[in-house]
Design a protein around this motif. Structure first.
Motif, PDB file in Angstrom:
ATOM      1  N   CYS A 164      35.644  32.958  30.751  1.00 53.91           N
ATOM      2  CA  CYS A 164      36.804  33.557  31.428  1.00 53.91           C
ATOM      3  C   CYS A 164      38.048  33.487  30.547  1.00 53.91           C
ATOM      4  N   TRP A 165      38.937  34.429  30.787  1.00 55.60           N
ATOM      5  CA  TRP A 165      40.180  34.518  30.011  1.00 55.60           C
ATOM      6  C   TRP A 165      41.292  34.983  30.949  1.00 55.60           C
ATOM      7  N   LEU A 166      42.308  34.157  31.093  1.00 51.18           N
ATOM      8  CA  LEU A 166      43.426  34.493  31.976  1.00 51.18           C
ATOM      9  C   LEU A 166      44.311  35.542  31.312  1.00 51.18           C
ATOM     10  N   ILE A 167      44.647  36.613  32.062  1.00 48.04           N
ATOM     11  CA  ILE A 167      45.473  37.661  31.455  1.00 48.04           C
ATOM     12  C   ILE A 167      46.837  37.826  32.125  1.00 48.04           C
ATOM     13  N   ALA A 168      46.967  37.461  33.400  1.00 52.73           N
ATOM     14  CA  ALA A 168      48.237  37.743  34.080  1.00 52.73           C
ATOM     15  C   ALA A 168      48.383  36.897  35.332  1.00 52.73           C
ATOM     16  N   GLY A 169      49.605  36.899  35.893  1.00 54.57           N
ATOM     17  CA  GLY A 169      49.835  36.171  37.126  1.00 54.57           C
ATOM     18  C   GLY A 169      51.135  36.575  37.801  1.00 54.57           C
ATOM     19  N   ILE A 170      51.214  36.269  39.074  1.00 57.71           N
ATOM     20  CA  ILE A 170      52.420  36.502  39.871  1.00 57.71           C
ATOM     21  C   ILE A 170      52.941  35.145  40.310  1.00 57.71           C
ATOM     22  N   ASP A 174      48.785  35.384  43.151  1.00 59.63           N
ATOM     23  CA  ASP A 174      47.491  35.500  42.480  1.00 59.63           C
ATOM     24  C   ASP A 174      47.629  35.473  40.963  1.00 59.63           C
ATOM     25  N   GLU A 175      46.522  35.068  40.332  1.00 55.81           N
ATOM     26  CA  GLU A 175      46.382  35.211  38.882  1.00 55.81           C
ATOM     27  C   GLU A 175      45.199  36.138  38.614  1.00 55.81           C
ATOM     28  N   TYR A 176      45.111  36.647  37.385  1.00 56.88           N
ATOM     29  CA  TYR A 176      44.118  37.671  37.064  1.00 56.88           C
ATOM     30  C   TYR A 176      43.410  37.318  35.761  1.00 56.88           C
ATOM     31  N   TYR A 177      42.092  37.528  35.752  1.00 57.50           N
ATOM     32  CA  TYR A 177      41.308  37.112  34.583  1.00 57.50           C
ATOM     33  C   TYR A 177      40.126  38.044  34.355  1.00 57.50           C
ATOM     34  N   TYR A 189      39.394  40.340  37.582  1.00 62.86           N
ATOM     35  CA  TYR A 189      39.307  39.681  38.881  1.00 62.86           C
ATOM     36  C   TYR A 189      40.632  38.991  39.213  1.00 62.86           C
ATOM     37  N   SER A 190      40.898  38.895  40.499  1.00 63.06           N
ATOM     38  CA  SER A 190      42.062  38.125  40.958  1.00 63.06           C
ATOM     39  C   SER A 190      41.565  36.804  41.519  1.00 63.06           C
ATOM     40  N   ILE A 191      42.391  35.781  41.379  1.00 60.05           N
ATOM     41  CA  ILE A 191      42.090  34.481  41.983  1.00 60.05           C
ATOM     42  C   ILE A 191      43.323  34.045  42.762  1.00 60.05           C
ATOM     43  N   SER A 192      43.143  33.794  44.042  1.00 66.09           N
ATOM     44  CA  SER A 192      44.252  33.453  44.931  1.00 66.09           C
ATOM     45  C   SER A 192      44.655  31.994  44.745  1.00 66.09           C
ATOM     46  N   PRO A 193      45.820  31.601  45.262  1.00 71.74           N
ATOM     47  CA  PRO A 193      46.248  30.194  45.144  1.00 71.74           C
ATOM     48  C   PRO A 193      45.247  29.196  45.714  1.00 71.74           C
ATOM     49  N   ASP A 194      44.433  29.642  46.691  1.00 71.10           N
ATOM     50  CA  ASP A 194      43.435  28.732  47.263  1.00 71.10           C
ATOM     51  C   ASP A 194      42.087  28.799  46.531  1.00 71.10           C
ATOM     52  N   GLY A 195      42.046  29.521  45.395  1.00 73.26           N
ATOM     53  CA  GLY A 195      40.860  29.518  44.540  1.00 73.26           C
ATOM     54  C   GLY A 195      39.811  30.564  44.841  1.00 73.26           C
ATOM     55  N   LYS A 196      40.096  31.525  45.693  1.00 71.88           N
ATOM     56  CA  LYS A 196      39.122  32.576  46.010  1.00 71.88           C
ATOM     57  C   LYS A 196      39.268  33.749  45.043  1.00 71.88           C
ATOM     58  N   SER A 197      38.135  34.164  44.457  1.00 73.31           N
ATOM     59  CA  SER A 197      38.138  35.259  43.474  1.00 73.31           C
ATOM     60  C   SER A 197      37.541  36.530  44.068  1.00 73.31           C
ATOM     61  N   LYS A 198      38.042  37.670  43.582  1.00 72.40           N
ATOM     62  CA  LYS A 198      37.474  38.955  43.973  1.00 72.40           C
ATOM     63  C   LYS A 198      37.805  39.988  42.897  1.00 72.40           C
ATOM     64  N   LEU A 199      37.029  41.071  42.879  1.00 69.83           N
ATOM     65  CA  LEU A 199      37.265  42.142  41.916  1.00 69.83           C
ATOM     66  C   LEU A 199      38.601  42.823  42.207  1.00 69.83           C
ATOM     67  N   PHE A 200      39.404  42.997  41.165  1.00 68.96           N
ATOM     68  CA  PHE A 200      40.718  43.611  41.339  1.00 68.96           C
ATOM     69  C   PHE A 200      40.803  44.989  40.690  1.00 68.96           C
ATOM     70  N   ALA A 201      40.242  45.138  39.478  1.00 70.72           N
ATOM     71  CA  ALA A 201      40.315  46.418  38.779  1.00 70.72           C
ATOM     72  C   ALA A 201      39.105  46.576  37.867  1.00 70.72           C
ATOM     73  N   LYS A 202      38.720  47.819  37.626  1.00 74.85           N
ATOM     74  CA  LYS A 202      37.524  48.076  36.805  1.00 74.85           C
ATOM     75  C   LYS A 202      37.800  47.929  35.316  1.00 74.85           C
ATOM     76  N   ASP A 203      39.081  48.058  34.901  1.00 72.99           N
ATOM     77  CA  ASP A 203      39.443  47.879  33.497  1.00 72.99           C
ATOM     78  C   ASP A 203      40.942  47.611  33.393  1.00 72.99           C
ATOM     79  N   PHE A 204      41.432  47.437  32.170  1.00 75.06           N
ATOM     80  CA  PHE A 204      42.812  47.023  31.979  1.00 75.06           C
ATOM     81  C   PHE A 204      43.805  48.117  32.371  1.00 75.06           C
ATOM     82  N   LEU A 205      43.470  49.372  32.125  1.00 71.03           N
ATOM     83  CA  LEU A 205      44.384  50.459  32.492  1.00 71.03           C
ATOM     84  C   LEU A 205      44.562  50.543  34.006  1.00 71.03           C
ATOM     85  N   GLU A 206      43.465  50.395  34.742  1.00 71.05           N
ATOM     86  CA  GLU A 206      43.576  50.392  36.206  1.00 71.05           C
ATOM     87  C   GLU A 206      44.333  49.158  36.674  1.00 71.05           C
TER      88      GLU A 206
END
Length: 237
Positions: A164-170, A174-177, A189-206
């Protein structure tokens, strides 16, 4: 003898005449029918196709939307050599984390912008204040180590953490990796403050589109809340 020479000289003239006649016929055919598909082979060989709109142009346009906002500023560019040094510093092998598998648009972002930061939204990387090559490497490494520790507390498998590689955060959100252990390595993928992950975008442009939408929503909410607060203050007066 003289007659033979004259006959031989006629052949080149006949060839030129026939070639000219063929070209003229082709031109007349195009003018009469409107069919421009009949072209000389020399022209076809010399033609160049119109270059397609590159994805780097799309990347620049999407980043420009952030940088046009007063909140945002870009960081310090990162070279591929520096990224390789970060991977080594993190103790990751090619099997765990292969830089060539990373979304090329994300790598282009790092190479050109390094990071962007504003309004509590950040695509991580060295800032203009980070310093020289060694400090940039240390800065990126520390960001990734911090994310590794967070993944451990979220009970993510050790082998997966190294992919995994962290790329962004608010800020406070959420943070994004990216996760190179998956089949679709461009997915973010996004990871919420409580540690739950889910798909956020199909690629970096999206991801950039959705990240910007999140920023605008937050900005609108804060603007609305500020206006309401002012109205309530004026009413109490």
């Amino acid at each position: 003898m003289l007659r033979t020479i004259r006959i031989k000289n006629i052949y080149p003239l006949l060839f030129i005449g026939v070639t000219h006649l063929g070209c003229s016929s082709s031109y007349r055919y195009q003018m009469e029918t409107g069919d421009t598909s009949v072209q000389s082979s020399s022209k076809k060989e010399g033609e160049h196709s119109v270059p397609q709109r590159g994805t780097n142009t799309q990347l620049d346009e999407k980043i420009k939307k952030f940088l046009d906002k007063e909140d945002f500023e870009k960081g310090s560019p990162v070279t591929n050599e520096e990224l390789d040094l970060v991977i080594n510093k993190l103790g990751r092998t090619v099997d765990m984390f292969n830089m060539s598998s990373i979304d090329k648009e994300y790598k282009a972002f790092l190479n050109k912008y390094g990071s962007i930061d504003g309004g509590g939204f950040e695509i991580y990387g060295p800032t203009v204040h980070t310093g020289d090559n060694e400090k940039r490497i240390q800065y990126i490494s520390s960001i990734q180590r911090g994310f590794e520790n967070r993944c451990r507390t979220s009970k993510m498998k050790a082998a997966q953490i190294k992919s995994c590689w962290l790329i962004a955060g608010i800020d406070q959100g959420d943070e994004y990796y990216i996760n190179l252990s998956g089949k679709k390595k461009e997915n973010i993928y996004s990871i919420s403050p409580d540690g739950k992950s889910k798909l956020f975008a199909k690629d970096f442009l999206e991801f950039l589109d959705k990240f910007f939408e999140s920023y605008e929503r937050k900005f609108e909410e804060e603007t609305y809340q500020g206006e309401v607060y002012q109205e309530e203050g004026s009413d109490s007066d």
